[in-house]
Design an enzyme around this catalytic site. Structure first.
Site, short mmCIF file in Angstrom:
data_model
loop_
_atom_site.label_atom_id
_atom_site.label_comp_id
_atom_site.label_asym_id
_atom_site.label_seq_id
_atom_site.Cartn_x
_atom_site.Cartn_y
_atom_site.Cartn_z
N TYR A 168 0.84 -1.21 0.00
CA TYR A 168 0.00 0.00 0.00
C TYR A 168 0.88 1.25 0.00
O TYR A 168 0.65 2.19 -0.77
CB TYR A 168 -0.90 -0.02 1.24
CG TYR A 168 -1.73 1.23 1.44
CD1 TYR A 168 -2.96 1.38 0.82
CD2 TYR A 168 -1.28 2.25 2.27
CE1 TYR A 168 -3.72 2.53 1.01
CE2 TYR A 168 -2.03 3.39 2.47
CZ TYR A 168 -3.25 3.53 1.84
OH TYR A 168 -3.99 4.67 2.03
N LYS A 209 1.25 4.29 -2.86
CA LYS A 209 1.02 5.70 -2.57
C LYS A 209 2.26 6.54 -2.87
O LYS A 209 2.15 7.72 -3.24
CB LYS A 209 0.59 5.88 -1.11
CG LYS A 209 -0.78 5.29 -0.80
CD LYS A 209 -1.86 5.89 -1.67
CE LYS A 209 -3.25 5.37 -1.34
NZ LYS A 209 -4.30 5.98 -2.20
#
Length: 383
Positions: A256, A260
Site C-alpha cells: 500500500y 502511494k
C-alpha cells in the site's frame, strides 16, 4: 491542519500561534509603535501610553523605554517570522499553480462534472456530500465496485457506475459510458484504494497485484482517459488521495505504501507535463497526503499520542479536499500538520529517518480489507 473534531491537538495550537504571535499584521504594527515610543524624547507619547496602561490596571512605572525596546524587538522578530511564513505560503501556492490566477466565474459548479472513485462509502462519500452541501446542483459521478451505501438527495445530479478498478478493460468501458451519458469530467478525485494488511512474505500474488492496480494503475488510467479534454480547454482539477505512509512505510502495508509513493511521483511528474508538454497550466493538481483516517478499514491504535498525530475524521479530510476544489487552485494537503516535518526527513541522515520509521513498527493496528479477492480468478468479490 487537524480540526477540533480530532480533540485538542498540536495543530490547534499551531493555528492559534500562526494567527496571533506569528501574524505579521498584528506584530509588526506593535513593533513599530514600541520603537516609536522607546525613542520618544519628549516623553509625551510615552506618558500617554503610561496613562492607557494605568487605565487597564497596569503599573505605569513598569512602562519604561528599556522595556518598550524589548517588546519592540520581540514583536519585530515574531512579525518577521510571520512575514517569511506568508512569503513561503505565497511562493508555494503560485509555483503549484504555474503562476496562473483563477478568474472570478471561471469555475461554475452548476456545470462542472466531478468523478469520485470509491464514493460509495467512507472518505469518497464524505467528499460527495461535501460537494453537494456547497452546491446541490453539481453533477457528480460515483465510480465504485460496491453499490451506494447512501441515498442520493432528491433532485440531485448523482450518477453511479459500478466498475472494478483493478480491471483496465472495465475502466475503459466505464469512462466511455461517462463521457457518452454524462459528459466530459472537469474534476477527477482519485480516492478509491485498498489495503490488504499483510507482510510482503505473507501476502499472495493477488494481494500485491490488486493493491497496485487499484491504488496506482487505476489513477494513471483514469487520468489518461479524462485529461485530454481538460488539456484541450485548459480547465480541470485532478485530486489524488495519497498517504503519509508514502514517506514512512509501516510493516503489513508495504505494498500500500509503495503504491502511494507512486501517486506522489505521478503528481510531481504530471505537474511538469501539463506545463512543458501539454501547455495547460490551469489544469490544477492536488495531492492529499493524509495520515490514518478513522474508517471501518482498520482498528487499533498507532501508539502515538493523539495530541501530536491525531486520528483524522472523515469530515476533516473531506472538508479539506472540497475546500481546495472550490478554491480553484491546486496544492499539497498534508494532514495532520505535524506530518509536514516527517516528510522533510526524506533528506535527513539514514539513522535519523530510521529512528522515525522504527516507531511505525509499533503500530497496533488491524487492517480490514474492504473487498475479498477470489482465489481462483484473482478478481474482486463484494464483501
Amino acid at each position: 491542519m487537524a480540526s477540533p473534531r480530532e480533540g485538542f491537538n498540536i495543530d490547534i495550537i499551531g493555528r492559534f500561534v500562526r494567527k496571533s504571535l506569528l501574524n505579521q499584521h498584528l506584530t509588526l504594527p506593535i513593533a513599530a509603535a514600541a520603537t516609536f515610543l522607546s525613542f520618544d524624547s519628549s516623553g509625551n507619547y510615552l506618558a500617554k501610553a503610561a496613562h492607557v496602561f494605568a487605565s487597564l490596571g497596569i503599573n505605569p512605572s513598569a512602562v519604561s523605554p528599556a522595556l518598550t525596546q524589548k517588546v519592540g524587538r520581540l514583536a519585530l522578530i515574531l512579525g518577521a517570522t510571520g512575514l517569511l511564513l506568508s512569503f513561503n505560503e505565497w511562493l508555494t501556492k503560485w509555483f503549484a499553480n504555474n503562476w496562473t490566477a483563477t478568474k472570478r466565474g471561471e469555475w461554475d459548479w452548476d456545470r462542472e462534472i466531478v468523478v469520485v472513485t470509491g464514493g460509495s462509502q467512507g472518505l469518497g462519500a464524505g467528499i460527495v456530500h461535501g460537494l453537494l452541501a456547497r452546491n446541490p446542483r453539481t453533477t457528480i459521478v460515483v465510480v465504485d465496485f460496491v453499490p451506494l451505501t447512501w441515498e442520493p438527495p432528491t433532485g440531485s445530479n448523482i450518477y453511479y457506475y459500478c466498475a472494478d478498478l483493478s480491471d483496465s478493460a472495465d475502466i475503459k468501458n466505464v469512462c466511455e459510458k461517462i463521457r457518452t451519458e454524462v459528459g466530459h469530467p472537469t474534476v477527477l478525485v482519485n480516492n478509491a484504494g485498498i489495503a490488504r494488511g499483510r507482510t510482503i512474505m505473507e501476502g499472495t500474488y493477488a494481494d500485491v497485484e490488486m493493491t497496485f492496480k487499484v491504488n496506482l494503475i487505476a489513477p494513471f488510467l483514469l487520468i489518461k482517459e479524462f485529461l485530454p479534454d481538460m488539456v484541450k480547454h485548459n480547465h480541470g482539477h485532478i485530486a489524488n488521495v495519497c498517504s503519509t505512509s508514502s514517506f514512512v512505510a509501516p510493516p503489513n502495508i508495504v505494498d500500500y505504501s509503495a503504491s502511494k509513493a507512486g501517486i506522489r511521483s505521478m503528481h510531481d511528474g504530471l505537474q511538469l507535463e501539463l506545463v512543458y508538454r501539454h501547455k495547460a497550466p490551469k489544469v490544477r493538481l492536488t495531492n492529499g497526503v493524509f495520515n490514518f483516517i478513522k474508517t471501518p478499514l482498520f482498528t487499533g491504535s498507532t501508539g502515538i499520542p493523539n495530541f501530536l498525530v491525531p486520528l483524522l475524521r472523515i469530515e476533516t479530510v473531506s472538508e479539506a479536499i472540497v475546500n481546495t476544489l472550490y478554491s480553484g487552485y491546486g496544492t499539497t494537503l498534508i494532514l495532520p500538520g505535524m506530518m509536514r516535518y516527517v516528510s522533510m526527513l526524506q533528506g535527513a541522515p539514514e539513522w535519523m529517518l530510521r529512528y522515525v520509521r522504527n516507531g511505525s513498527a509499533k503500530y497496533d493496528i488491524d487492517f480490514t480489507a474492504r473487498h475479498i479477492i477470489d482465489s481462483k480468478t484473482g478478481k474482486l468479490v463484494e464483501r
